[in-house]
Structure formats: C-alpha cells, structure tokens
Design a protein around this motif. Structure first.
Motif, PDB file in Angstrom:
ATOM      1  N   SER A   1      -4.444  -7.603   0.724  1.00  0.00           N
ATOM      2  CA  SER A   1      -3.243  -7.829   1.534  1.00  0.00           C
ATOM      3  C   SER A   1      -3.513  -7.500   3.005  1.00  0.00           C
ATOM      4  O   SER A   1      -4.177  -6.513   3.333  1.00  0.00           O
ATOM      5  CB  SER A   1      -2.087  -6.980   1.008  1.00  0.00           C
ATOM      6  N   SER A   2      -2.962  -8.338   3.875  1.00  0.00           N
ATOM      7  CA  SER A   2      -3.140  -8.137   5.314  1.00  0.00           C
ATOM      8  C   SER A   2      -2.087  -7.169   5.841  1.00  0.00           C
ATOM      9  O   SER A   2      -1.146  -6.797   5.136  1.00  0.00           O
ATOM     10  CB  SER A   2      -3.006  -9.468   6.033  1.00  0.00           C
ATOM     11  N   LYS A   3      -2.244  -6.749   7.108  1.00  0.00           N
ATOM     12  CA  LYS A   3      -1.272  -5.860   7.737  1.00  0.00           C
ATOM     13  C   LYS A   3       0.109  -6.507   7.748  1.00  0.00           C
ATOM     14  O   LYS A   3       1.130  -5.850   7.544  1.00  0.00           O
ATOM     15  CB  LYS A   3      -1.711  -5.527   9.164  1.00  0.00           C
ATOM     16  N   GLU A   4       0.139  -7.815   7.999  1.00  0.00           N
ATOM     17  CA  GLU A   4       1.411  -8.537   8.017  1.00  0.00           C
ATOM     18  C   GLU A   4       2.067  -8.511   6.634  1.00  0.00           C
ATOM     19  O   GLU A   4       3.279  -8.295   6.508  1.00  0.00           O
ATOM     20  CB  GLU A   4       1.183  -9.981   8.458  1.00  0.00           C
ATOM     21  N   ASP A   5       1.259  -8.738   5.575  1.00  0.00           N
ATOM     22  CA  ASP A   5       1.779  -8.687   4.210  1.00  0.00           C
ATOM     23  C   ASP A   5       2.342  -7.302   3.898  1.00  0.00           C
ATOM     24  O   ASP A   5       3.418  -7.168   3.301  1.00  0.00           O
ATOM     25  CB  ASP A   5       0.671  -9.025   3.203  1.00  0.00           C
ATOM     26  N   GLN A   6       1.598  -6.268   4.304  1.00  0.00           N
ATOM     27  CA  GLN A   6       2.018  -4.899   4.021  1.00  0.00           C
ATOM     28  C   GLN A   6       3.339  -4.576   4.699  1.00  0.00           C
ATOM     29  O   GLN A   6       4.247  -4.007   4.089  1.00  0.00           O
ATOM     30  CB  GLN A   6       0.929  -3.919   4.475  1.00  0.00           C
ATOM     31  N   GLU A   7       3.482  -4.947   5.973  1.00  0.00           N
ATOM     32  CA  GLU A   7       4.715  -4.668   6.699  1.00  0.00           C
ATOM     33  C   GLU A   7       5.895  -5.426   6.096  1.00  0.00           C
ATOM     34  O   GLU A   7       7.011  -4.902   6.019  1.00  0.00           O
ATOM     35  CB  GLU A   7       4.547  -5.037   8.176  1.00  0.00           C
TER      36      GLU A   7
ATOM     37  N   HIS B   1       0.830  -1.213   0.000  1.00  0.00           N
ATOM     38  CA  HIS B   1       0.000   0.000   0.000  1.00  0.00           C
ATOM     39  C   HIS B   1       0.867   1.267   0.000  1.00  0.00           C
ATOM     40  O   HIS B   1       0.582   2.234   0.705  1.00  0.00           O
ATOM     41  CB  HIS B   1      -0.948   0.018   1.212  1.00  0.00           C
TER      42      HIS B   1
ATOM     43  N   LYS C   1       6.898  -3.548   2.900  1.00  0.00           N
ATOM     44  CA  LYS C   1       7.487  -2.249   3.242  1.00  0.00           C
ATOM     45  C   LYS C   1       8.911  -2.424   3.772  1.00  0.00           C
ATOM     46  O   LYS C   1       9.831  -1.689   3.392  1.00  0.00           O
ATOM     47  CB  LYS C   1       6.622  -1.537   4.279  1.00  0.00           C
TER      48      LYS C   1
END
Length: 297
Positions: free
Chosen positions: A70-76, A59, A79
């Motif tokens: 995508s989940s928060k874990e995927d995003q982190e 994101h 990143k």
C-alpha cells in the motif's frame, strides 16, 4: 481433452456492493463467509471484513498485519475513513444522550403535575401509564398484576381439570440464548392447549440421558403420574437414552420422538446426497450473492 459441457469457468471476484473505501482494496474470498477477505494489492487473506481491510491497508496496529504494497496515499485514505466512522459514531452517541437529557422527567413529580404539563392527554390508558411511571406506580401495578395472576390461575385450573379427565403430554426442549446459556424447558400439552411448566439454566450441567430423565421424571411426579400419557422429546441420542430409563420406571408412559425434528433429520440426510448437495450449495451461493448486492436490485 476437456469436455466443454462439464468445465465450469472460475467465478468472478466477489466484492461487496458498498461505497466503503475498504472495498477498493479488498475482495470476498467466499460468498458464504462474508468476514473472510483478500487484499487486492498483496493477496493476503484474513478475517475481519472491510474494517480489517482498512487496518491492513492503513498500517494500523491491532488485528491484522500491514500491507507491504500500500502507498502513502492508500494508507491515508483508509486511516481517514476509519477516523470519520469513529467521529460519526461519537456524534450519534452524543446526540442520543442530548435527546434523553431533554426528555428526562422527574420521577418524583406526581400524576397531577404531569397531566397539567401534557394538557389534553387525558385518556384512561394514558392515565394508567402515567401512574405506573410516577410515584403512584405501586398503587396501580399491584392490582394489575393481581388481576393478571387471577386470570392465569383460572385458565390453568380449566387445563388441570382436563388433565384429570383425559390425561396430558409432557414436552421438553432445549435451546441456547444470546448469552450462550443452555436453557431447558418443560411444557404440558392437552386438547385445551399447551401450558408452560418450568425452565432451568443447564449451562453448567452435562446433558446426559440420566440428567434429562431425572428432570422429566420430577415433572411427572409433580403432575401426578396417572395424568401423564406420553413424553415428547427430540430424537437426539441423550433424549433416546432418557426415554429408555423412562420406559423402565414408567412402562405405562409412552415416549414419542418429535415429528418436526424427525422430518428435519430426514431432510438433512437427503441434502447430503450428492445429487442434492451440489444444488443446495449453488442455491446458498446465489442467496448470499443477492444479499451482498441487494442495493443494485
């Protein structure tokens, strides 16, 4: 009813053989287009390769839209991968700058000081290099350049004498450099070899038959027309138009299409035939697949 001998199963999903976290979420859409990828989560296809995929999953604003799945874990995860790559690149740049600073030599120091610091490096070729890279550079560069210029003149003189006796051929070609500039070259060929004659940046000009004819005709004038036996170009339409103008003005000069370009056109035509085109496309796909997965071989 389908014939099992002619039905071809769909190819398996293509993934780069890479440890980059982006390939956990992306697939290659086409082995021939490595930048075109498809998101495993939402199915969106876009150009941008694995970096764009990580922006999509993470994101990150910029080149691609955000993945809605995508989940928060995927995003982190994505990143962090991008930040680590940037930090690694910055560390490498700083390391290279530090090395350049350490080996920076004062260009105002004289040759004697440089030789004293470097001790046993007294070989003649090193001393020439040292003088070129210090304040004495002009005194060494100029004689070397004059020597090379004289040697080139002597070789050219022998070729020019051959052109007078036996005649020569003018050859032209054009190409595009890395800055997208269109460069046109002229060379002169004879039994003694090929000699570069001139080059021009023709990026802003329209490469019409008349434009190419004028360029070649001036070359013939400079060489003296009676020395030129033939002109060799490729078989493009504008070159053929230039050849027709040449025949009108200089009927004694032959125009010859490049044999290599002729064979290239023949092979290109053959490759488009149905029986060959399918095999060639399959061979390309295999080649791209091997290059994309070379670390496993």
């Amino acid at each position: 009813m389908n014939n099992p001998s002619t039905d071809t199963p769909p190819p398996p999903p293509l993934k780069r053989n890479s440890n980059d976290v982006g390939w956990e979420y992306g697939l290659l859409c086409d082995p021939r287009v490595p930048e075109k990828v498809r998101c495993r989560l939402c199915g969106k296809e876009f150009s941008g390769g694995v970096y764009g995929m990580k922006e999509h999953i993470g994101h990150l604003n910029g080149n691609v839209s955000a993945c809605p799945m995508s989940s928060k874990e995927d995003q982190e995860k994505c990143k962090n991968s991008i930040m680590e790559a940037k930090e690694k690149k910055n560390k490498k740049r700083k390391h290279e700058e530090a090395i350049r600073a350490e080996v920076n030599i004062n260009k105002n120091s004289n040759v004697e000081e440089l030789e004293k610091e470097l001790g046993p490096l007294k070989a003649p070729h090193f001393q020439v290099w040292a003088r070129v890279d210090t304040s004495y550079s002009v005194s060494v560069k100029e004689p070397l350049l004059n020597e090379e210029k004289q040697r080139t003149k002597e070789k050219l003189k022998a070729l020019e004498e051959e052109w007078d006796r036996e005649g020569c051929s003018v050859m032209t070609n054009s190409w595009t450099d890395m800055k997208r500039r269109s460069i046109m070259n002229l060379c002169v060929n004879s039994r003694g070899g090929t000699c570069f004659l001139s080059s021009k940046d023709a990026s802003k000009d329209s490469h019409t038959g008349e434009y190419i004819f004028n360029y070649i005709d001036k070359c013939i004038e400079d060489l003296e027309a009676e020395k030129v036996v033939q002109v060799v170009t490729d078989n493009a339409t504008n070159k053929v138009a230039a050849a027709n103008l040449l025949k009108e003005k200089r009927p004694r000069v032959f125009w010859t299409g490049c044999a290599a370009h002729t064979m290239d056109l023949m092979l290109e035509g053959i490759s488009k035939l149905h029986g060959f085109a399918k095999v060639i496309e399959q061979a390309k796909a295999v080649t791209i697949f091997v290059y994309a997965h070379h670390t496993t071989l």
